[in-house]
Design an enzyme around this catalytic site. Structure first.
Site, PDB file in Angstrom:
ATOM      1  N   HIS A  89       0.814  -1.222   0.000  1.00 61.39           N
ATOM      2  CA  HIS A  89       0.000   0.000   0.000  1.00 61.39           C
ATOM      3  C   HIS A  89       0.848   1.272   0.000  1.00 61.39           C
ATOM      4  CE1 HIS A  89       0.391  -0.093   4.530  1.00 61.39           C
ATOM      5  NE2 HIS A  89       0.426   1.209   4.334  1.00 61.39           N
ATOM      6  N   ASP A 137      -0.526  -7.652   1.544  1.00 58.87           N
ATOM      7  CA  ASP A 137       0.017  -6.290   1.504  1.00 58.87           C
ATOM      8  C   ASP A 137       1.551  -6.355   1.543  1.00 58.87           C
ATOM      9  OD1 ASP A 137       0.242  -3.549   1.537  1.00 58.87           O
ATOM     10  OD2 ASP A 137      -0.463  -3.307   3.603  1.00 58.87           O
ATOM     11  N   SER A 232       4.387   1.890   8.277  1.00 59.97           N
ATOM     12  CA  SER A 232       3.990   0.883   7.285  1.00 59.97           C
ATOM     13  C   SER A 232       5.197   0.324   6.544  1.00 59.97           C
ATOM     14  CB  SER A 232       3.025   1.492   6.266  1.00 59.97           C
ATOM     15  OG  SER A 232       1.789   1.776   6.847  1.00 59.97           O
ATOM     16  N   GLY A 233       5.165  -0.973   6.305  1.00 62.94           N
ATOM     17  CA  GLY A 233       6.235  -1.624   5.558  1.00 62.94           C
ATOM     18  C   GLY A 233       7.381  -2.115   6.409  1.00 62.94           C
TER      19      GLY A 233
END
Length: 281
Positions: A89, A137, A232-233
């Site tokens: 994302h 994701d 995120s990530g």
């Protein structure tokens, strides 16, 4: 302590296909002992602490047009190809040319001598990624040049093929916001989080939201500690086999550190086959 440098460099120069647990991955060269990390605490990343500099040397800061947007983990591919494992994302609606990867960094507000910035060659998105449900994701970004792995502040991560174990205390690190409405952290933050069972995760979020085939969740039911915006990530890591192993990728959550709302992570074991196939292609 890393594996002897000559053995790591020999392996990396061999040109053979890479696995996701190569020699010397998941450890640091600054003398930090992972067994000293907290197992479970309740002090109020959100509710975290400053990480020992360069104790997680595979951590990557992903910047879009000079601004931190996500985190990631450095991986070695076959031949002289290098990748960062992150969340799909992060790249929705962006161009690879807008991104740079910073490695060997602790304080992102400074131009540290230990750090280097590398352009992104391409971004690969897991073919089963769904922008609405955030299933799978997972993304890989290929670097345009090799990092300076001879530096003690930079190393490769290990991706675990084992499923997450309920009750296992694992760790998340990142430069994301340190309060729900606050600013990002200049220095790398670290939190510990217990992994919840898939049944608990499904009961909390519902089967239409939590997809067990590609997600895991971790956190405190009472809240107070969590990854948050711009984490995120980044990796969810567990100390196994005398090293840190990545079992998940920061994906989504409802708020940050809210009660009965643990963080949700893309499952590394669910994406392992795709990751291996692409770094070895």
């Amino acid at each position: 302590m890393k594996a002897p440098l000559w053995s790591v460099l020999l392996y990396l120069a061999s040109g053979v296909s890479s696995d996701l647990s190569p020699p010397g991955c998941g450890i640091n060269d600054v003398g930090f002992d992972y067994t000293t990390l907290p197992k479970v605490t309740r002090k109020r990343i959100i509710g975290g602490e400053i990480a020992t500099p360069h104790s997680f040397p595979w951590l990557a800061a992903l910047e879009n047009r000079g601004i931190l947007h996500c985190g990631g983990s450095l991986l070695k591919g076959s031949s002289d190809r290098w990748f960062v494992l992150t969340a799909a994302h992060c790249f929705h609606g962006t161009s690879a040319s807008d991104w740079k990867v910073r490695l060997g960094v602790h304080d992102i507000s400074k131009n540290e001598s230990s750090s280097e910035s590398i352009n992104v060659k391409t971004a690969l998105i897991h073919p089963q990624y769904d922008t609405k449900t955030l299933t799978y994701d997972i993304a890989l970004i290929e670097l345009s040049s090799a990092p300076q792995l001879s530096r003690p502040e930079i190393n490769i991560g290990c991706v675990s093929g084992d499923v997450a174990k309920a009750g296992e205390v694992c760790y998340v690190a990142g430069w994301g916001v340190i309060s729900s409405e606050g600013d990002i952290s200049d220095v790398l933050q670290l939190i510990e989080k217990p992994v919840l069972s898939q049944t608990q995760c499904r009961d909390i979020f519902g089967s239409n939201t939590f997809h067990e085939d590609s997600m895991i969740c971790a956190g405190f039911i009472e809240g107070g500690k969590d990854s948050c915006t711009r984490d995120s990530g980044g990796p969810l890591m567990c100390y196994r086999n005398n090293r840190m192993e990545i079992i998940g990728i920061v994906s989504w959550g409802i708020g940050c550190g809210e009660p009965n709302s643990p963080g949700v992570y893309a499952s590394a074991s669910a994406g392992k086959q795709w990751i291996e196939a692409n770094i070895n292609s």
